[in-house]
Scaffold this active site. Structure first.
Site, PDB file in Angstrom:
ATOM      1  N   SER A 164       4.445  -1.201   3.920  1.00  0.00           N
ATOM      2  CA  SER A 164       4.643  -2.563   4.427  1.00  0.00           C
ATOM      3  C   SER A 164       4.796  -3.543   3.264  1.00  0.00           C
ATOM      4  CB  SER A 164       3.455  -2.992   5.293  1.00  0.00           C
ATOM      5  OG  SER A 164       3.266  -2.080   6.346  1.00  0.00           O
ATOM      6  N   GLU A 224      -9.655  -1.766   5.569  1.00  0.00           N
ATOM      7  CA  GLU A 224      -8.422  -1.894   6.352  1.00  0.00           C
ATOM      8  C   GLU A 224      -8.718  -1.778   7.855  1.00  0.00           C
ATOM      9  OE1 GLU A 224      -5.459   0.966   5.218  1.00  0.00           O
ATOM     10  OE2 GLU A 224      -3.926   0.103   6.507  1.00  0.00           O
ATOM     11  N   SER A 235       0.855   6.547   2.512  1.00  0.00           N
ATOM     12  CA  SER A 235       1.517   7.547   3.367  1.00  0.00           C
ATOM     13  C   SER A 235       2.753   8.144   2.687  1.00  0.00           C
ATOM     14  CB  SER A 235       1.967   6.914   4.677  1.00  0.00           C
ATOM     15  OG  SER A 235       0.887   6.325   5.330  1.00  0.00           O
ATOM     16  N   GLN A 290       0.839  -1.205   0.000  1.00  0.00           N
ATOM     17  CA  GLN A 290       0.000   0.000   0.000  1.00  0.00           C
ATOM     18  C   GLN A 290       0.873   1.255   0.000  1.00  0.00           C
ATOM     19  OE1 GLN A 290      -1.790   1.368   3.712  1.00  0.00           O
ATOM     20  NE2 GLN A 290      -3.780   1.406   2.715  1.00  0.00           N
ATOM     21  N   GLY A 291       0.808   2.038  -1.062  1.00  0.00           N
ATOM     22  CA  GLY A 291       1.576   3.292  -1.164  1.00  0.00           C
ATOM     23  C   GLY A 291       0.678   4.486  -0.932  1.00  0.00           C
TER      24      GLY A 291
HETATM   25  C1  LIG Z   1       3.329  -0.835  11.404  1.00  0.00           C
HETATM   26  C2  LIG Z   1       2.883   0.215  10.413  1.00  0.00           C
HETATM   27  C3  LIG Z   1       2.635  -0.159   9.116  1.00  0.00           C
HETATM   28  C4  LIG Z   1       2.246   0.805   8.179  1.00  0.00           C
HETATM   29  N1  LIG Z   1       2.047   0.388   6.887  1.00  0.00           N
HETATM   30  C5  LIG Z   1       1.705   1.312   5.964  1.00  0.00           C
HETATM   31  C6  LIG Z   1       1.561   0.917   4.591  1.00  0.00           C
HETATM   32  O1  LIG Z   1       1.740  -0.255   4.231  1.00  0.00           O
HETATM   33  N2  LIG Z   1       1.254   1.881   3.687  1.00  0.00           N
HETATM   34  C7  LIG Z   1       1.035   3.170   4.042  1.00  0.00           C
HETATM   35  O2  LIG Z   1       0.714   3.966   3.177  1.00  0.00           O
HETATM   36  N3  LIG Z   1       1.187   3.582   5.336  1.00  0.00           N
HETATM   37  C8  LIG Z   1       1.520   2.678   6.294  1.00  0.00           C
HETATM   38  N4  LIG Z   1       1.687   3.084   7.605  1.00  0.00           N
HETATM   39  C9  LIG Z   1       1.596   4.507   7.922  1.00  0.00           C
HETATM   40  C10 LIG Z   1       0.395   4.916   8.759  1.00  0.00           C
HETATM   41  O3  LIG Z   1      -0.777   4.946   7.979  1.00  0.00           O
HETATM   42  C11 LIG Z   1       0.718   6.302   9.362  1.00  0.00           C
HETATM   43  O4  LIG Z   1       1.824   6.127  10.246  1.00  0.00           O
HETATM   44  C12 LIG Z   1      -0.451   6.883  10.126  1.00  0.00           C
HETATM   45  O5  LIG Z   1      -1.505   7.226   9.258  1.00  0.00           O
HETATM   46  C13 LIG Z   1      -0.032   8.146  10.939  1.00  0.00           C
HETATM   47  O6  LIG Z   1       0.638   9.057  10.145  1.00  0.00           O
HETATM   48  P1  LIG Z   1       2.053   9.657  10.590  1.00  0.00           P
HETATM   49  O7  LIG Z   1       2.937   8.515  10.996  1.00  0.00           O
HETATM   50  O8  LIG Z   1       2.527  10.549   9.518  1.00  0.00           O
HETATM   51  O9  LIG Z   1       1.769  10.486  11.930  1.00  0.00           O
HETATM   52  P2  LIG Z   1       1.248  12.004  11.994  1.00  0.00           P
HETATM   53  O10 LIG Z   1       0.100  12.167  11.054  1.00  0.00           O
HETATM   54  O11 LIG Z   1       2.413  12.900  11.836  1.00  0.00           O
HETATM   55  O12 LIG Z   1       0.686  12.099  13.471  1.00  0.00           O
HETATM   56  C14 LIG Z   1       1.521  12.387  14.618  1.00  0.00           C
HETATM   57  C15 LIG Z   1       0.625  12.489  15.847  1.00  0.00           C
HETATM   58  O13 LIG Z   1      -0.296  13.610  15.715  1.00  0.00           O
HETATM   59  C16 LIG Z   1      -1.639  13.180  15.884  1.00  0.00           C
HETATM   60  N5  LIG Z   1      -2.522  13.919  14.989  1.00  0.00           N
HETATM   61  C17 LIG Z   1      -2.289  14.232  13.689  1.00  0.00           C
HETATM   62  N6  LIG Z   1      -3.341  14.899  13.159  1.00  0.00           N
HETATM   63  C18 LIG Z   1      -4.268  14.991  14.148  1.00  0.00           C
HETATM   64  C19 LIG Z   1      -5.582  15.562  14.226  1.00  0.00           C
HETATM   65  N7  LIG Z   1      -6.144  16.142  13.163  1.00  0.00           N
HETATM   66  N8  LIG Z   1      -6.266  15.440  15.385  1.00  0.00           N
HETATM   67  C20 LIG Z   1      -5.698  14.829  16.478  1.00  0.00           C
HETATM   68  N9  LIG Z   1      -4.452  14.288  16.463  1.00  0.00           N
HETATM   69  C21 LIG Z   1      -3.755  14.354  15.316  1.00  0.00           C
HETATM   70  C22 LIG Z   1      -1.615  11.683  15.489  1.00  0.00           C
HETATM   71  O14 LIG Z   1      -2.687  10.991  16.076  1.00  0.00           O
HETATM   72  C23 LIG Z   1      -0.248  11.239  16.035  1.00  0.00           C
HETATM   73  O15 LIG Z   1      -0.350  10.967  17.404  1.00  0.00           O
HETATM   74  C24 LIG Z   1       2.084   2.155   8.562  1.00  0.00           C
HETATM   75  C25 LIG Z   1       2.322   2.532   9.882  1.00  0.00           C
HETATM   76  C26 LIG Z   1       2.729   1.583  10.814  1.00  0.00           C
HETATM   77  C27 LIG Z   1       2.987   2.012  12.226  1.00  0.00           C
END
Ligand SMILES: Cc1cc2nc3c(=O)[nH]c(=O)nc-3n(C[C@H](O)[C@H](O)[C@H](O)COP(=O)(O)OP(=O)(O)OC[C@H]3O[C@@H](n4cnc5c(N)ncnc54)[C@H](O)[C@@H]3O)c2cc1C
Length: 400
Positions: A163, A246, A131, A128-129
């Site tokens: 992933s 998902e 993020s 999944q691309g």
């Molecule tokens: C094990 C794992 C596997 C993954 N696999 C994939 C994958 O295969 N493909 C893919 O595309 N992505 C994948 N991801 C990414 C995942 O979707 C993102 O990590 C997730 O959506 C959070 O985005 P971020 O890490 O950029 O955190 P951020 O968006 O930067 O968030 C940081 C913090 O701020 C808080 N926050 C942000 N905005 C708000 C708001 N509006 N209100 C309240 N709080 C807020 C969040 O809750 C978090 O605590 C994976 C992540 C993990 C951990």
């Protein structure tokens, strides 16, 4: 409503139990956790066994090669597989649990015919691309660009946390096709072949030292226009379909697993002693084990509702999927915290100590920290529940 299994459902369960008890002993040993090609081979070989036995795509419609099982049979399948300790989806999590279902709901006839059978047979793996470094919770801010060039989109950008990218054949990819449109309206959902020129995959290490996800750099990658799912610039709507699969039905097997672990933990608590007393002698700990057992029971009831909802009506889980994702992932972390209390000092070791199964729990405790982030963080699920289910005022931007 009759909550008992019908004779047909009981026959299905018996036949499945018999097949599992006959087939599981023939599996080779599990490969090392960080050997991804070997893990792909193991997981896809299991998928092939399911396919040959008629259990692949248990809830997918018969027209696309699935078994077309009823919601109850689907739940029986999940329960029995988990109880027997059978492998579950593994590296093709994306293909089986959300890309495939998205193609069933939104793909063209050609796309379904091309992609669904290889997913079901275990021949092809998806990643999944979605993020990007600047677009996680606020997924609609993604910037990976796609420019139309004849019959192709030319894609350049940077994805992260992808992933299983290193072992995938295909990627469900979000691209920006109209940079001038409001951010939710300029996105398109593409199927990208992972062997295309211009793709560079750089593995990232998790807390456990494993490289299950990667950064993916895209430099003028050519993706055929026929690989577009939904209309150009209508990708945000398709993305909501993918995310509801998902968040909803994708976690269901783990709820059964958690209920089993609570029972196992209660037994372990009678064996772990500290200063002459068994962990089980602690009334507070017994109460917390009881609460968690009740919580997973309630979650299983909610999961049944989600599976039924996804199998009827539009075929797509609604925002209720966020309730399941939020509540389950936080309960799983509490379960692992409780396990650390049971194991006491052994909870600091990834190697088993004195015949206890602490190693598995310590790894899962670390692993479970990611569950409240992956597929949209707990905070984002709370926003979705408050806005879309409880009808509270919306915040200005909408997130993953
Ligand atoms: C094990 C794992 C596997 C993954 N696999 C994939 C994958 O295969 N493909 C893919 O595309 N992505 C994948 N991801 C990414 C995942 O979707 C993102 O990590 C997730 O959506 C959070 O985005 P971020 O890490 O950029 O955190 P951020 O968006 O930067 O968030 C940081 C913090 O701020 C808080 N926050 C942000 N905005 C708000 C708001 N509006 N209100 C309240 N709080 C807020 C969040 O809750 C978090 O605590 C994976 C992540 C993990 C951990």
């Amino acid at each position: 409503m009759d909550l008992r299994y019908s004779p047909e459902e009981l026959a299905f369960r018996d036949e499945l139990r018999e097949w599992l008890s006959r087939t599981l002993p023939t599996l080779p040993p599990k490969p090392p956790a960080d050997d991804w090609p070997a893990r792909r081979a193991y997981d896809t070989a299991w998928q092939r066994l399911l396919f040959d036995a008629g259990y692949a795509g248990i809830n997918w419609p018969k027209e696309v090669g699935g078994r077309g099982a009823s919601p109850t049979e689907h739940l029986i399948f999940l329960e029995e597989s988990e109880r027997a300790g059978a492998p579950y989806v593994g590296v093709n999590f994306v293909g089986l649990l959300h890309a495939g279902p998205t193609l069933i709901a939104e793909g063209t006839e050609e796309q379904r015919t091309r992609h669904l059978p290889p997913i079901l047979r275990g021949d092809e793996v998806w990643c999944q691309g979605f993020s990007e470094p600047g677009a996680g919770s606020d997924l609609a801010s993604m910037r990976t660009r796609a420019v139309r060039d004849g019959d192709h989109y030319v894609v350049s950008g940077h994805k992260i946390w992808t992933s299983y990218a290193s072992v995938a054949n295909w990627c469900e990819l979000l691209v920006r096709t109209d940079p001038d449109a409001p951010k939710h309206r300029g996105i398109t959902w593409l199927i990208m072949p992972m062997d295309s020129p211009g793709i560079e995959i750089r593995p990232l290490k998790t807390l456990l030292g494993s490289s299950e996800f990667s950064e993916v750099f895209l430099d003028e990658v050519r993706v055929p226009v026929t690989n577009r799912v939904g209309a150009e610039n209508d990708g945000w709507r398709v993305t909501m379909v993918t995310l509801s699969f998902e968040r909803g039905t994708a976690w269901v097997d783990q709820i059964v697993d958690s209920a089993r672990l609570v029972t196992e933990l209660a037994v372990t608590a009678t064996k772990v002693t500290s200063r002459g007393a068994a962990a089980w002698d602690d009334r507070g700990l017994r109460r917390d084990i009881g609460h968690l057992a009740a919580e997973f029971d309630a979650l299983w009831a909610l999961a049944k509702r989600g599976v039924t909802e996804a199998s009827t009506g539009s075929g797509v889980p609604g925002p209720g999927a966020s309730v399941l994702k939020l509540r389950y992932t936080e309960a799983r972390q509490r379960l692992m915290d409780l396990a650390a209390r049971v194991f006491d000092r052994a909870a600091l070791s990834r190697a088993d100590i004195a015949g206890l199964p602490n190693g598995e729990y310590v790894e899962e405790r670390l692993n479970s920290l990611s569950y409240t982030i992956a597929a949209g963080t707990s905070q984002i699920q709370r926003n979705i529940i408050s806005e879309r289910i409880l009808g509270l005022p919306r915040q200005k931007s909408s997130e993953k």
